[in-house]
Design a protein around this motif. Structure first.
Motif, PDB file in Angstrom:
ATOM      1  N   ILE A 157      21.305   8.964  22.949  1.00  0.00           N
ATOM      2  CA  ILE A 157      21.865  10.262  22.539  1.00  0.00           C
ATOM      3  C   ILE A 157      21.195  11.428  22.990  1.00  0.00           C
ATOM      4  O   ILE A 157      19.810  11.680  22.585  1.00  0.00           O
ATOM      5  CB  ILE A 157      22.223  10.471  21.278  1.00  0.00           C
ATOM      6  N   ASN A 158      21.833  12.171  24.189  1.00  0.00           N
ATOM      7  CA  ASN A 158      20.954  13.352  24.290  1.00  0.00           C
ATOM      8  C   ASN A 158      21.162  14.233  23.258  1.00  0.00           C
ATOM      9  O   ASN A 158      22.316  14.469  23.137  1.00  0.00           O
ATOM     10  CB  ASN A 158      21.962  13.949  25.649  1.00  0.00           C
ATOM     11  N   GLN A 159      20.334  15.130  23.630  1.00  0.00           N
ATOM     12  CA  GLN A 159      20.716  16.622  22.748  1.00  0.00           C
ATOM     13  C   GLN A 159      20.794  17.572  23.418  1.00  0.00           C
ATOM     14  O   GLN A 159      20.109  17.850  24.488  1.00  0.00           O
ATOM     15  CB  GLN A 159      18.797  16.596  22.601  1.00  0.00           C
ATOM     16  N   PRO A 160      21.839  18.218  22.535  1.00  0.00           N
ATOM     17  CA  PRO A 160      22.378  19.417  23.378  1.00  0.00           C
ATOM     18  C   PRO A 160      21.470  20.673  23.539  1.00  0.00           C
ATOM     19  O   PRO A 160      19.482  20.721  23.231  1.00  0.00           O
ATOM     20  CB  PRO A 160      22.965  20.123  22.392  1.00  0.00           C
ATOM     21  N   GLU A 161      21.095  21.741  24.703  1.00  0.00           N
ATOM     22  CA  GLU A 161      20.854  22.190  24.986  1.00  0.00           C
ATOM     23  C   GLU A 161      20.746  23.423  23.921  1.00  0.00           C
ATOM     24  O   GLU A 161      19.633  23.747  23.296  1.00  0.00           O
ATOM     25  CB  GLU A 161      20.131  22.983  26.436  1.00  0.00           C
ATOM     26  N   THR A 162      21.703  23.581  23.922  1.00  0.00           N
ATOM     27  CA  THR A 162      21.960  24.482  22.907  1.00  0.00           C
ATOM     28  C   THR A 162      23.196  24.490  21.798  1.00  0.00           C
ATOM     29  O   THR A 162      24.587  23.605  21.640  1.00  0.00           O
ATOM     30  CB  THR A 162      22.454  25.843  23.051  1.00  0.00           C
ATOM     31  N   ILE A 163      22.454  25.252  19.947  1.00  0.00           N
ATOM     32  CA  ILE A 163      24.116  24.955  19.484  1.00  0.00           C
ATOM     33  C   ILE A 163      24.083  26.177  18.778  1.00  0.00           C
ATOM     34  O   ILE A 163      23.598  26.854  18.479  1.00  0.00           O
ATOM     35  CB  ILE A 163      23.556  23.678  18.202  1.00  0.00           C
ATOM     36  N   GLN A 164      24.997  26.547  19.206  1.00  0.00           N
ATOM     37  CA  GLN A 164      25.769  28.039  18.755  1.00  0.00           C
ATOM     38  C   GLN A 164      25.782  28.220  17.113  1.00  0.00           C
ATOM     39  O   GLN A 164      26.866  27.545  16.553  1.00  0.00           O
ATOM     40  CB  GLN A 164      27.335  28.395  19.544  1.00  0.00           C
ATOM     41  N   LEU A 165      25.475  29.116  16.139  1.00  0.00           N
ATOM     42  CA  LEU A 165      25.886  29.419  15.820  1.00  0.00           C
ATOM     43  C   LEU A 165      26.987  30.623  14.763  1.00  0.00           C
ATOM     44  O   LEU A 165      27.014  31.558  16.063  1.00  0.00           O
ATOM     45  CB  LEU A 165      24.362  29.627  14.574  1.00  0.00           C
ATOM     46  N   PRO A 166      26.932  31.074  13.832  1.00  0.00           N
ATOM     47  CA  PRO A 166      27.976  31.655  13.491  1.00  0.00           C
ATOM     48  C   PRO A 166      27.334  32.962  13.563  1.00  0.00           C
ATOM     49  O   PRO A 166      25.418  33.153  13.721  1.00  0.00           O
ATOM     50  CB  PRO A 166      28.422  31.618  12.617  1.00  0.00           C
ATOM     51  N   GLY A 167      27.704  33.892  14.461  1.00  0.00           N
ATOM     52  CA  GLY A 167      26.635  35.364  14.579  1.00  0.00           C
ATOM     53  C   GLY A 167      25.791  35.522  15.703  1.00  0.00           C
ATOM     54  O   GLY A 167      26.213  34.941  16.897  1.00  0.00           O
ATOM     55  N   PRO A 168      24.738  36.247  15.464  1.00  0.00           N
ATOM     56  CA  PRO A 168      23.655  36.294  16.747  1.00  0.00           C
ATOM     57  C   PRO A 168      22.703  35.097  17.120  1.00  0.00           C
ATOM     58  O   PRO A 168      22.035  35.590  17.059  1.00  0.00           O
ATOM     59  CB  PRO A 168      23.332  37.658  16.974  1.00  0.00           C
ATOM     60  N   TYR A 169      23.499  33.908  16.779  1.00  0.00           N
ATOM     61  CA  TYR A 169      21.981  32.911  16.512  1.00  0.00           C
ATOM     62  C   TYR A 169      22.847  31.887  16.981  1.00  0.00           C
ATOM     63  O   TYR A 169      24.109  31.495  16.998  1.00  0.00           O
ATOM     64  CB  TYR A 169      21.846  32.795  14.620  1.00  0.00           C
ATOM     65  N   ARG A 170      21.474  30.848  17.454  1.00  0.00           N
ATOM     66  CA  ARG A 170      22.160  29.627  17.930  1.00  0.00           C
ATOM     67  C   ARG A 170      20.436  29.154  17.024  1.00  0.00           C
ATOM     68  O   ARG A 170      19.213  29.110  17.291  1.00  0.00           O
ATOM     69  CB  ARG A 170      21.800  29.719  19.913  1.00  0.00           C
TER      70      ARG A 170
END
Length: 166
Positions: free
Chosen positions: A6-19
């Motif tokens: 399973i490939n790990q995503p480069e980023t996961i966007q969170l609500p607001g200005p966070y990732r």
């Protein structure tokens, strides 16, 4: 990686200005955070000033977490640039979260991050988070876990152990 293949995503966007940004081997970015008393006491359970995490400690921790889950830096958008402010590891046993910078603590960021962990684990097919460990003196972490539906399944003199059915 918790599930082989399973490939790990480069980023996961969170609500607001966070990732969440996939860990890239630069563990030195975490060193100042793990040298903050709030972090090394609440995250690592270290109270002995002679055992404050050094770079070797942080490197070893990052290697372990990266090999046993999906390790991410928690990042906040500051002046148009994402900067690391903490870390989290997506794994079904005791997924750790550390918010390194004080100005981001107590504002619900840990809850946002744990919701992302829960979502990612569901996406990967996990049915439960188990053994999430919270030191008894870390009341904010305990409140967050309980708010998200975790149940205390065991306790020791210094720890709560919590599980969550996904």
């Amino acid at each position: 990686m918790p599930i082989p293949g399973i490939n790990q995503p480069e980023t996961i966007q969170l609500p607001g200005p966070y990732r969440l940004r996939r860990y890239d081997g630069h563990c030195e970015l975490a060193l100042p955070g793990y040298r903050d008393p709030m972090v090394y006491e609440n995250s690592e359970g270290i109270f002995d000033i002679d055992k404050i995490p050094d770079l070797d400690y942080v490197q070893s921790m990052c290697r372990y977490l990266d090999a046993n889950g999906e390790l991410y830096f928690i990042e906040a958008l500051e002046k148009g640039v994402y900067v690391p402010i903490g870390d989290v590891t997506v794994k079904d046993e005791n997924p750790p979260i550390a918010i390194w910078r004080g100005e981001y603590r107590g504002k619900g960021l840990g809850t946002l991050v744990m919701r992302a962990v829960i979502s990612r684990l569901r996406e990967l097919g996990y049915e439960r988070i188990h053994g999430s460990t919270v030191y008894k003196w870390n009341e904010n972490s305990l409140k967050m876990h309980l708010k998200l539906g975790f149940k205390v399944v065991r306790e020791t003199e210094k720890d709560y152990y919590l599980d969550l059915e996904l």
